[in-house]
Design a protein around this motif. Structure first.
Motif, PDB file in Angstrom:
ATOM      1  N   ASN A  71       0.816  -1.230   0.000  1.00 55.83           N
ATOM      2  CA  ASN A  71       0.000   0.000   0.000  1.00 55.83           C
ATOM      3  C   ASN A  71       0.844   1.273   0.000  1.00 55.83           C
ATOM      4  OD1 ASN A  71      -2.391  -1.522   0.131  1.00 55.83           O
ATOM      5  ND2 ASN A  71      -2.261  -1.615   2.371  1.00 55.83           N
ATOM      6  N   ARG A  72       2.178   1.125  -0.010  1.00 50.87           N
ATOM      7  CA  ARG A  72       3.038   2.304   0.005  1.00 50.87           C
ATOM      8  C   ARG A  72       3.779   2.458  -1.320  1.00 50.87           C
ATOM      9  NH1 ARG A  72       8.193   3.266   2.184  1.00 50.87           N
ATOM     10  NH2 ARG A  72       8.329   1.171   3.064  1.00 50.87           N
ATOM     11  N   ARG A 129      -7.998  -1.418  -6.587  1.00 52.22           N
ATOM     12  CA  ARG A 129      -7.454  -0.520  -5.560  1.00 52.22           C
ATOM     13  C   ARG A 129      -6.034  -0.086  -5.933  1.00 52.22           C
ATOM     14  NH1 ARG A 129      -4.240  -1.419  -1.417  1.00 52.22           N
ATOM     15  NH2 ARG A 129      -4.342  -3.684  -1.707  1.00 52.22           N
ATOM     16  N   LEU A 130      -5.230  -1.010  -6.411  1.00 53.17           N
ATOM     17  CA  LEU A 130      -3.862  -0.675  -6.808  1.00 53.17           C
ATOM     18  C   LEU A 130      -3.841   0.266  -8.013  1.00 53.17           C
ATOM     19  CD1 LEU A 130      -2.199  -4.180  -6.386  1.00 53.17           C
ATOM     20  CD2 LEU A 130      -1.776  -2.153  -4.989  1.00 53.17           C
ATOM     21  N   ASP A 132      -6.056   2.544  -8.628  1.00 53.28           N
ATOM     22  CA  ASP A 132      -6.372   3.875  -8.101  1.00 53.28           C
ATOM     23  C   ASP A 132      -5.167   4.489  -7.393  1.00 53.28           C
ATOM     24  OD1 ASP A 132      -8.948   3.696  -9.043  1.00 53.28           O
ATOM     25  OD2 ASP A 132      -9.774   2.933  -7.160  1.00 53.28           O
ATOM     26  N   LEU A 133      -4.386   3.643  -6.707  1.00 54.73           N
ATOM     27  CA  LEU A 133      -3.245   4.146  -5.946  1.00 54.73           C
ATOM     28  C   LEU A 133      -2.075   4.547  -6.836  1.00 54.73           C
ATOM     29  CD1 LEU A 133      -3.058   1.671  -2.901  1.00 54.73           C
ATOM     30  CD2 LEU A 133      -3.531   4.114  -2.796  1.00 54.73           C
ATOM     31  N   HIS A 134      -1.831   3.772  -7.891  1.00 53.64           N
ATOM     32  CA  HIS A 134      -0.581   3.935  -8.628  1.00 53.64           C
ATOM     33  C   HIS A 134      -0.747   4.431 -10.066  1.00 53.64           C
ATOM     34  CE1 HIS A 134       1.445   2.099  -5.253  1.00 53.64           C
ATOM     35  NE2 HIS A 134       0.640   1.040  -5.319  1.00 53.64           N
ATOM     36  N   TRP A 138       0.839   1.588 -12.594  1.00 47.39           N
ATOM     37  CA  TRP A 138       0.115   0.315 -12.568  1.00 47.39           C
ATOM     38  C   TRP A 138      -0.236  -0.137 -13.994  1.00 47.39           C
ATOM     39  CZ3 TRP A 138      -0.926  -3.810  -9.794  1.00 47.39           C
ATOM     40  CH2 TRP A 138      -1.990  -4.632 -10.160  1.00 47.39           C
TER      41      TRP A 138
END
Length: 204
Positions: A71-72, A129-130, A132-134, A138
């Motif tokens: 998650n980081r 989710r990944l 959206d985060l990256h 991604w």
């Protein structure tokens, strides 16, 4: 809440219920193959131990990379350079290994089917989710790395990697529980052979 998110949330309670029912089935299941005088059950046990060994080493390898980074950062090296979900890949191997150690093809098939039904939706939810985060990172990662089945030919490992030993130690149980399951299954077999635990059925 989306269907994928609901499926991800339900995974843990459903998995626990499934494991409890499976535990009862294994606890009182005798070897159909030994009863028939065949060595196939011993071959299944040996195969199960090999698969559990592969799963345990694989999950330790994945945890070495992911612990402290999840998650980081977007992980793209080590096992994550061969598969976007290597932990689930090695878990599937371990789950089949547990099934084989029960010396029952039916139980092995049920475990494999449960995994095949449950985890695709979980993987899709995590990948959303990944994404959206990256973002773009991604998208580039997805373009070259397969979702589930590893492509070991593109393994990329750094010479050095910073790990977090305290967090890694706390996650050891996650990687080792397949080994504990193997020990429990061998104990159950010993109790059956000694007549200390009743056998209610012999699932093929």
């Amino acid at each position: 809440m989306s269907t994928l998110a609901r499926a991800s949330r339900l995974r843990i309670p459903l998995s626990r219920a499934f494991v409890a029912l499976l535990g009862v089935a294994i606890l009182f299941n005798g070897s159909y193959w030994s009863r028939a005088g065949l060595m196939f059950g011993d071959l299944l046990t040996s195969l199960g131990l090999v698969l559990i060994g592969v799963a345990t080493v694989g999950r330790l390898w994945c945890n070495l990379y992911i612990v402290g980074y999840k998650n980081r950062e977007l992980l793209t090296t080590g096992p994550y350079s061969t598969s976007r979900n290597p932990l689930y890949f090695f878990s599937s191997i371990g789950a089949v290994g547990v099934g084989c150690m029960s010396e029952s093809l039916i139980i092995t098939a049920v475990i494999a089917l449960m995994f095949a039904i449950t985890y695709p939706s979980v993987i899709l939810a995590e990948e959303r989710r990944l994404a959206d985060l990256h973002g773009d990172a991604w998208t580039r990662y997805v373009a070259t790395v397969p979702r589930f089945w590893p492509k070991f030919s593109q393994l990329d490992e750094p010479e050095q990697y910073t790990m977090y030993p305290r967090q890694f130690r706390r996650h050891l149980s996650d990687a080792l529980w397949f080994g504990w399951a193997a020990a429990i299954l061998l104990l159950i077999e010993t109790l059956h052979d000694g007549g200390w635990l009743p056998v209610w059925w012999h699932a093929m």
